[in-house]
Scaffold this motif. Structure first.
Motif, short mmCIF file in Angstrom:
data_model
loop_
_atom_site.label_atom_id
_atom_site.label_comp_id
_atom_site.label_asym_id
_atom_site.label_seq_id
_atom_site.Cartn_x
_atom_site.Cartn_y
_atom_site.Cartn_z
N GLU A 94 -14.15 -48.92 -28.34
CA GLU A 94 -15.53 -49.03 -27.85
C GLU A 94 -16.31 -50.06 -28.67
OE1 GLU A 94 -19.60 -46.28 -27.81
OE2 GLU A 94 -17.63 -45.32 -27.98
N LEU A 95 -16.09 -50.04 -29.98
CA LEU A 95 -16.77 -50.99 -30.87
C LEU A 95 -16.29 -52.42 -30.61
CD1 LEU A 95 -18.66 -51.46 -33.31
CD2 LEU A 95 -16.68 -51.08 -34.79
N VAL A 96 -14.99 -52.58 -30.38
CA VAL A 96 -14.43 -53.91 -30.10
C VAL A 96 -15.03 -54.48 -28.81
CG1 VAL A 96 -12.33 -55.17 -29.49
CG2 VAL A 96 -12.29 -53.48 -31.35
N GLN A 97 -15.14 -53.66 -27.80
CA GLN A 97 -15.72 -54.12 -26.53
C GLN A 97 -17.19 -54.49 -26.70
OE1 GLN A 97 -14.94 -50.92 -23.79
NE2 GLN A 97 -12.75 -51.41 -23.60
N GLU A 98 -17.92 -53.70 -27.49
CA GLU A 98 -19.33 -54.01 -27.72
C GLU A 98 -19.48 -55.34 -28.46
OE1 GLU A 98 -23.27 -52.20 -30.04
OE2 GLU A 98 -21.39 -51.07 -30.01
N ALA A 99 -18.62 -55.57 -29.47
CA ALA A 99 -18.69 -56.82 -30.23
C ALA A 99 -18.32 -58.02 -29.36
CB ALA A 99 -17.77 -56.73 -31.44
N SER A 100 -17.35 -57.83 -28.46
CA SER A 100 -16.93 -58.94 -27.59
C SER A 100 -18.04 -59.37 -26.64
CB SER A 100 -15.70 -58.52 -26.78
OG SER A 100 -14.62 -58.19 -27.62
N GLU A 146 -25.75 -57.84 -36.35
CA GLU A 146 -26.05 -56.88 -37.42
C GLU A 146 -26.28 -55.47 -36.87
OE1 GLU A 146 -29.36 -58.39 -39.57
OE2 GLU A 146 -28.23 -60.01 -40.53
N GLU A 147 -26.73 -55.37 -35.61
CA GLU A 147 -27.05 -54.07 -35.03
C GLU A 147 -25.90 -53.47 -34.24
OE1 GLU A 147 -30.49 -54.86 -32.72
OE2 GLU A 147 -31.85 -54.99 -34.45
N VAL A 148 -24.74 -54.13 -34.23
CA VAL A 148 -23.61 -53.64 -33.46
C VAL A 148 -23.13 -52.30 -34.04
CG1 VAL A 148 -21.82 -54.76 -34.83
CG2 VAL A 148 -21.42 -54.33 -32.40
N GLY A 149 -22.66 -51.40 -33.17
CA GLY A 149 -22.08 -50.14 -33.62
C GLY A 149 -23.07 -49.01 -33.78
N ALA A 151 -24.16 -46.94 -31.53
CA ALA A 151 -23.66 -45.75 -30.82
C ALA A 151 -22.51 -45.11 -31.58
CB ALA A 151 -23.22 -46.14 -29.41
N VAL A 152 -21.67 -45.93 -32.20
CA VAL A 152 -20.54 -45.39 -32.96
C VAL A 152 -21.03 -44.65 -34.21
CG1 VAL A 152 -18.48 -46.03 -34.28
CG2 VAL A 152 -18.97 -47.16 -32.10
N GLU A 153 -22.05 -45.19 -34.85
CA GLU A 153 -22.59 -44.53 -36.04
C GLU A 153 -23.20 -43.16 -35.70
OE1 GLU A 153 -25.23 -47.55 -37.57
OE2 GLU A 153 -23.81 -48.04 -39.16
N ALA A 154 -23.72 -43.06 -34.48
CA ALA A 154 -24.29 -41.76 -34.06
C ALA A 154 -23.23 -40.67 -34.00
CB ALA A 154 -24.97 -41.92 -32.71
N LYS A 155 -21.97 -41.07 -33.96
CA LYS A 155 -20.87 -40.09 -33.91
C LYS A 155 -20.36 -39.75 -35.31
CE LYS A 155 -19.37 -41.92 -29.43
NZ LYS A 155 -18.26 -42.55 -28.66
N GLY A 156 -21.05 -40.27 -36.35
CA GLY A 156 -20.64 -39.95 -37.71
C GLY A 156 -19.77 -40.99 -38.38
N TRP A 157 -19.51 -42.09 -37.71
CA TRP A 157 -18.72 -43.17 -38.28
C TRP A 157 -19.64 -44.13 -39.04
CZ3 TRP A 157 -13.40 -44.58 -36.63
CH2 TRP A 157 -12.78 -43.55 -35.91
#
Length: 743
Positions: A94-100, A146-149, A151-157
């Motif tokens: 999910e993070l890779v797709q967001e960064a792309s 800089e703001e990527v991820g 949504a992923v951080e909201a999951k505890g990552w």
């Protein structure tokens, strides 16, 4: 020169409205040009002719898709082994797709495709490729990255975007205003007049405005490193205030001696202005001399700073007289204005060509020699031998860390704690080791695809056998197969001494490969190449600067020993400054006092830049102090009396000038950027040492010890050297011939 400047000063005062208007027009035009023509500043440091730069040039030809800026997103899972689970892999994907999908991004590479997953299954690195170079990445694109991820951080990552794409221009904020504020307070205390202090500051700010606007206007046509405008701003402010201070101070002295404002300005520009022109010329020559090192980014930095100093000199000898004309006697404290006006009323003379030349008042008063400068000079000359020994011992102790100095280009591991680049670097080091933050790149280029294919296994084996290599990544081939790119991961960090050794060991090992050219590059290798070339150039540049100082001061003071003493004093200043800077910024002693998070090697161009700037500033103080000593000695004082008189008359102004420079440079220590912080600190401490220890302590002690011998010069050499008349002796003769005598 003094006579020419005398006429220039009087002309600027007479046509003060025109002069002010012209400078304001220049300021507005330069500002408009900067707003419309400004280009991006570069955060990279290239070095033509080095192996690392040749490799980068080859990569841009053979791998055009990878020529843009890169980013690395460090990812940390909540627990060990989580990246091996389907849920963990889905989060990373999910993070890779967001960064792309980010603006300006060509694509992002999954860590599972390239094996960028830590052995414990908790850390991963996502490589992001941008379409343009780091200097062309827009602020919007950088902010989105800089703001990527989120949504992923909201999951505890934990997600930490990093990489070269985060490199940007250092911001100039409110912290530097502290230095300017301190300078303004020093001016008010020195002059005892808000008008005099305000005009001096205004004059300097206009000069800085013109210089900086012109510099940014040219940035669209020439490549400026991000530190070049900061250096120009530092020097422009410091010397702009100082040069205006010297002229205003002499003008006030002339007013108190009974001269009219016009005549006082003329003589101030003719005498103090001559010293300003000479002092400014030494700074300009030293900075422009950086071009002899033949390093493009350093040449641009030197020329940019030299241009702002040149403008500061022009403003001081043209705009300052005009502003003083508007102020009249208000540049004096209230208690002295009536005395000055009464003196002028009792001693005005006008010659036949209506040039309004005013003689000094007939009545004279005994000069007050009870000030601190006179008392300090008497003390130093009385105990000259102990003073010299103690000063040399103190500077020697401060210089002890200098031999341990190491140079490098900064990396993310030394960035400010809490900054995005530092967080990403720390997370990468935590999961993979320090070598992953300073990966090397090996380029293998053969005459054809077969030669490259044959050379790659040999190169890989040689590198793997090299000490301190953690891993060698599989090769990436160019479309035609003639060029291969190997990633090399060291065990140590980018600025570690062992990594520097590794770079040389790899180059030595692969130099024997037949049938292909093997080049080592990467940000770490570039930093090492830049540092080594600068280190090699440092002794040559130091010799050039010292030789120049001896020659220039020989012209000014008609002496052999005075220039040698000045040059040795300059070397003491440089050694002590290097020692203190190494102790704090590299070794970490008292680092908290300057807000330094992480000690590291000094930025590679700091020593050579410091030598050039301190040379010019040291010659400033040498000229302003010793020129008065020579003037009094030539007019009949003994060597000791001339030394005391020169110190007594110059100590107050030189002290104020040094405090202003220290405060301006010191204001940049509050910036987060470690490069600017170290530059500001080194310049501030260097000025403090040179002004207060070398010029105002060692110099008068040595001059007193030398006596009449200080002014000895062989007759043949005296005849061969041109007379620059820095003391304005020719101007005094000119005025003496034309000034009427009062009965």
């Amino acid at each position: 020169m003094a006579t020419l400047l005398y006429r220039l000063g009087r002309g600027a005062l007479r046509r003060r409205r025109l002069v002010v208007a012209l400078w304001l027009v220049v300021l507005v035009v330069a500002g408009l040009a900067a707003a419309t023509l400004r280009g991006p500043t570069a955060s990279n440091f290239t070095m033509p002719g080095t192996e690392s730069q040749r490799a980068l040039d080859l990569l841009s030809e053979q791998f055009p898709a990878a020529s843009g800026a890169t980013g690395t997103i460090a990812v940390k899972a909540p627990a060990d082994g989580q990246l091996a689970t389907p849920e963990g892999q889905a989060v990373v994907q999910e993070l890779v797709q967001e960064a792309s999908a980010l603006p300006g991004v060509v694509g992002a590479v999954s860590p599972f495709q390239v094996g960028a997953v830590s052995p414990n299954g908790r850390y991963a690195l996502v490589q992001v490729q941008f379409a343009t170079g780091g200097d062309e990445v827009t602020d919007e694109q950088r902010t989105a990255y800089e703001e990527v991820g989120t949504a992923v951080e909201a999951k505890g990552w934990q997600v930490a975007p990093g990489g070269e794409v985060l490199g940007g221009e250092p911001e100039i904020g409110s912290t530097e205003a502290i230095g300017v504020l301190v300078a303004a307070i020093v001016l008010i205390i020195t002059f005892g007049s808000l008008v005099a202090a305000g005009m001096t500051m205004l004059n300097a700010l206009i000069g800085v405005g013109v210089g900086m606007a012109g510099l940014f206007a040219l940035s669209g046509a020439i490549e400026l490193t991000s530190t070049a405008p900061i250096l120009a701003l530092m020097l422009g402010l410091a010397v702009g205030i100082d040069y205006s201070l010297f002229i205003t101070s002499r003008h006030r002295q002339n007013l108190l001696e009974g001269l009219s404002p016009e005549e006082a300005v003329g003589r101030a520009v003719g005498t103090a202005g001559s010293a300003v022109v000479f002092a400014g010329a030494t700074v300009v020559i030293a900075l422009a001399g950086l071009a002899v090192v033949n390093i493009p980014f350093l040449t641009v930095m030197g020329l940019a700073a030299a241009a702002t100093v040149t403008i500061a000199v022009l403003v001081a000898i043209t705009l300052q007289p005009a502003l003083l004309g508007f102020a009249g006697h208000r540049v004096l404290p209230r208690r002295l204005r009536a005395v000055s006006t009464a003196s002028v009323a009792g001693g005005v003379g006008t010659d036949e060509d209506d040039t309004d030349i005013t003689d000094r008042p007939a009545a004279t008063t005994t000069e007050d020699r009870s000030g601190f400068g006179f008392r300090w000079a008497r003390l130093v000359t009385r105990f000259r031998v102990p003073v010299i020994l103690v000063s040399l011992l103190g500077l020697g102790l401060l210089a002890l860390p200098t031999p341990d100095m190491r140079l490098a280009l900064p990396d993310a591991s030394t960035a400010t704690e809490g900054s995005p680049a530092r967080v990403a670097s720390d997370l990468t080091t935590e999961g993979f080791g320090p070598g992953f933050t300073g990966r090397l790149a090996v380029v293998v280029a053969g005459d054809d695809a077969q030669a490259t294919a044959a050379a790659v296994p040999q190169v890989t084996a040689m590198i793997q056998r090299t000490e301190n290599v953690l891993a060698v990544a599989p090769p990436q081939l160019s479309p035609d197969g003639r060029t291969a790119l190997l990633g090399v991961i060291p065990k140590t960090g980018p600025t570690d001494e062992a990594t520097e050794t590794l770079v040389h060991d790899v180059r030595d090992a692969v130099g024997e490969v037949k049938g292909a050219e093997v080049l080592l590059t990467g940000a770490t290798a570039i930093g090492i190449d830049v540092s080594e070339k600068l280190s090699d150039a440092l002794p040559i540049y130091l010799l050039l600067v010292v030789g120049l100082s001896v020659l220039l001061l020989m012209l000014v003071f008609r002496s052999l020993l005075v220039p040698l003493k000045a040059a040795l004093g300059f070397l003491l200043t440089v050694a002590a400054t290097f020692g203190i800077t190494v102790a704090i910024f590299q070794q970490g002693h008292l680092a908290d006092l300057v807000g330094l998070d992480t000690p590291a090697p000094l930025v590679s161009f700091l020593p050579i830049l410091l030598i050039g700037i301190l040379f010019g500033l040291a010659m400033d103080y040498e000229v302003f102090l010793v020129s008065r000593m020579r003037e009094d000695f030539v007019h009949g004082d003994t060597a000791r009396e001339a030394t005391i008189s020169g110190m007594g008359h110059g100590a107050r102004v030189v002290t104020a000038a040094a405090l202003i420079m220290i405060s301006v440079f010191g204001g940049f220590v509050f910036l987060d950027d470690p490069i600017i912080k170290s530059m500001g600190f080194a310049l501030a401490i260097g000025v403090a040492i040179d002004a207060f220890v070398v010029r105002m302590t060692i110099v008068p002690a040595v001059m007193s010890l030398l006596g009449d011998r200080a002014w000895w010069l062989p007759r043949w050499l005296n005849r061969a050297l041109p007379n620059v008349d820095i003391e304005g002796e020719g101007l005094r003769t000119h005025l003496g011939d034309r000034t009427p005598t009062h009965v």
